[in-house]
Design an enzyme around this catalytic site. Structure first.
Site, PDB file in Angstrom:
ATOM      1  N   CYS A   1    -108.166 -72.721 -71.384  1.00 35.84           N
ATOM      2  CA  CYS A   1    -108.696 -73.219 -72.658  1.00 35.84           C
ATOM      3  C   CYS A   1    -109.860 -72.364 -73.149  1.00 35.84           C
ATOM      4  O   CYS A   1    -111.001 -72.542 -72.718  1.00 35.84           O
ATOM      5  CB  CYS A   1    -109.125 -74.674 -72.508  1.00 35.84           C
ATOM      6  SG  CYS A   1    -109.782 -75.346 -74.037  1.00 35.84           S
TER       7      CYS A   1
ATOM      8  N   CYS B   1    -112.589 -74.350 -74.887  1.00 35.70           N
ATOM      9  CA  CYS B   1    -113.496 -75.094 -74.002  1.00 35.70           C
ATOM     10  C   CYS B   1    -114.467 -74.150 -73.298  1.00 35.70           C
ATOM     11  O   CYS B   1    -115.637 -74.481 -73.140  1.00 35.70           O
ATOM     12  CB  CYS B   1    -112.721 -75.836 -72.915  1.00 35.70           C
ATOM     13  SG  CYS B   1    -111.220 -76.624 -73.465  1.00 35.70           S
ATOM     14  N   ASP B   2    -113.974 -73.000 -72.829  1.00 38.27           N
ATOM     15  CA  ASP B   2    -114.757 -72.200 -71.888  1.00 38.27           C
ATOM     16  C   ASP B   2    -115.199 -70.830 -72.401  1.00 38.27           C
ATOM     17  O   ASP B   2    -115.984 -70.155 -71.739  1.00 38.27           O
ATOM     18  CB  ASP B   2    -113.942 -72.005 -70.592  1.00 38.27           C
ATOM     19  CG  ASP B   2    -113.617 -73.340 -69.951  1.00 38.27           C
ATOM     20  OD1 ASP B   2    -114.467 -74.241 -70.009  1.00 38.27           O
ATOM     21  OD2 ASP B   2    -112.510 -73.491 -69.398  1.00 38.27           O
TER      22      ASP B   2
END
Ligand code: NAP
Length: 308
Positions: free
Chosen positions: A131, A134-135
């Site tokens: 992701c 997300c990261d």
């Protein structure tokens, strides 16, 4: 006994909840591990009709939830472990708890796939993820790699150039599968280096167990190599979340629920409907999932009306 239980809260689940809610069926929506589905790990959605300026994925999902609850949908944050036919309906097991429903709509989506290399599980969160949204921001001014050649890989690679010093896009073939617009964006981006015909053979870690490099193999020349990086973003497709229905519904070779007749959300089990990515390995779009959720809701309504 519930009239309808909807399992899953992506586009398909919320669309089904909006329609069954407006039909006064007071749907019970069970949200699992990733409430909101795959769009919650996306940034901007540019192709959902009605949003000419684009809309952030999580915001779109929040709006869908708001719309569904406005029409009487109830949400419970429970993981479903099994569904069993029982009398005139179904038992829906969430661990030790058993819920009952006359109809069930499965809209559990699909989960990102990994390469299956040694040490993979331990590395998740330590330089291995699927992701970018997300990261990505954790990897500023360092090199990273994206694995895959589809739309997801291209989208993630483009997104990661905002943070990383360099993005390697490692693909097993010499041609991208992604749509032309996404592929062109990647090919025109100076911060992205395409590594063609190449597979990852091992994840290499430092003394603290963090990702430091990947070992590679060029499939055409057989040449082995190494790429130093801080994070690998895997974007090689998805596995449908249908395991909990093993032995109950028909699935295809990829594990996707088979809608039958094709083109309807019906399954081999009367009263159990499947909508969205859990049953779609072809289109897999937010809009197609939402459309499928609507059709599942209409089918469930009809099924209930016929029984009465
Ligand atoms: P995908 O289209 O199935 O692409 C998966 C990629 O991973 C392919 O390039 C494939 O290689 C590669 N791959 C698969 N297994 C692999 C393995 N074991 N090792 C190395 N590489 C492997 O999946 P996706 O990119 O997630 O896209 C899924 C669907 O969502 C598509 O319909 C796509 O159009 C859509 N999508 C749309 C958008 C958008 O429009 N904004 C964004 C993301 C996704 P091969 O090419 O050799 O098969």
């Amino acid at each position: 006994m519930e009239e309808v239980i909807i399992i899953g809260t992506g586009c398909a689940g919320w669309a089904a909840a909006i329609y069954t809610g407006r039909a006064n069926l007071a749907p019970l929506v069970l949200a699992g591990e990733q409430p909101g589905g795959q769009l919650t790990t996306t940034t901007e959605v540019e192709n959902y009709p009605g949003f000419p300026e684009g809309v952030m994925g999580p915001e779109l999902m929040m709006k869908m939830q708001e719309q569904a609850t406005k029409f009487g949908a109830r949400v419970e944050y429970k993981m479903v472990s099994a569904v069993e036919p029982a009398g005139e309906g179904f038992k829906v097991r969430c661990g030790d708890e058993v819920l009952e429903a006359k109809t069930v709509i499965v809209a559990t989506g699909a989960a990102p796939r990994h390469l299956g290399l040694e040490g993979e599980e331990k590395l998740i969160g330590h330089g291995l993820t699927s992701c970018a949204t997300c990261d990505g921001a954790f990897y500023r001014d360092v090199p990273v790699a994206v694995i895959g050649g589809g739309d997801s890989a291209c989208e993630e690679a483009s997104f990661l150039t905002r943070f990383a010093s360099k993005v390697y896009l490692v693909h097993r073939r010499d041609e991208l599968r992604a749509s032309k617009i996404m592929a062109d964006r990647v090919l025109a981006n100076d911060k992205i280096e395409l590594v063609w015909d190449t597979g990852i053979t091992a994840y290499l870690t430092d003394d603290e167990g963090e990702m430091r490099a990947v070992a590679t193999e060029n499939f055409k020349t057989g040449e082995a190599g190494e790429i130093e990086l801080k994070c690998v973003f895997v974007a090689i497709g998805h596995t449908p979340n249908a395991k909990f229905l093993d032995g109950l519904v028909d699935t295809d070779d990829g594990g996707y629920i088979v809608q039958q007749p094709a083109g309807t959300p019906r399954t081999n089990v009367p009263g159990l409907f499947a909508a969205g990515d859990v049953a779609d390995h072809v289109y897999r779009q937010a809009i197609t999932a939402a459309g499928d959720g609507c059709r599942a809701a209409l089918e469930a309504e009809r099924y209930l009306a016929e029984r009465e």
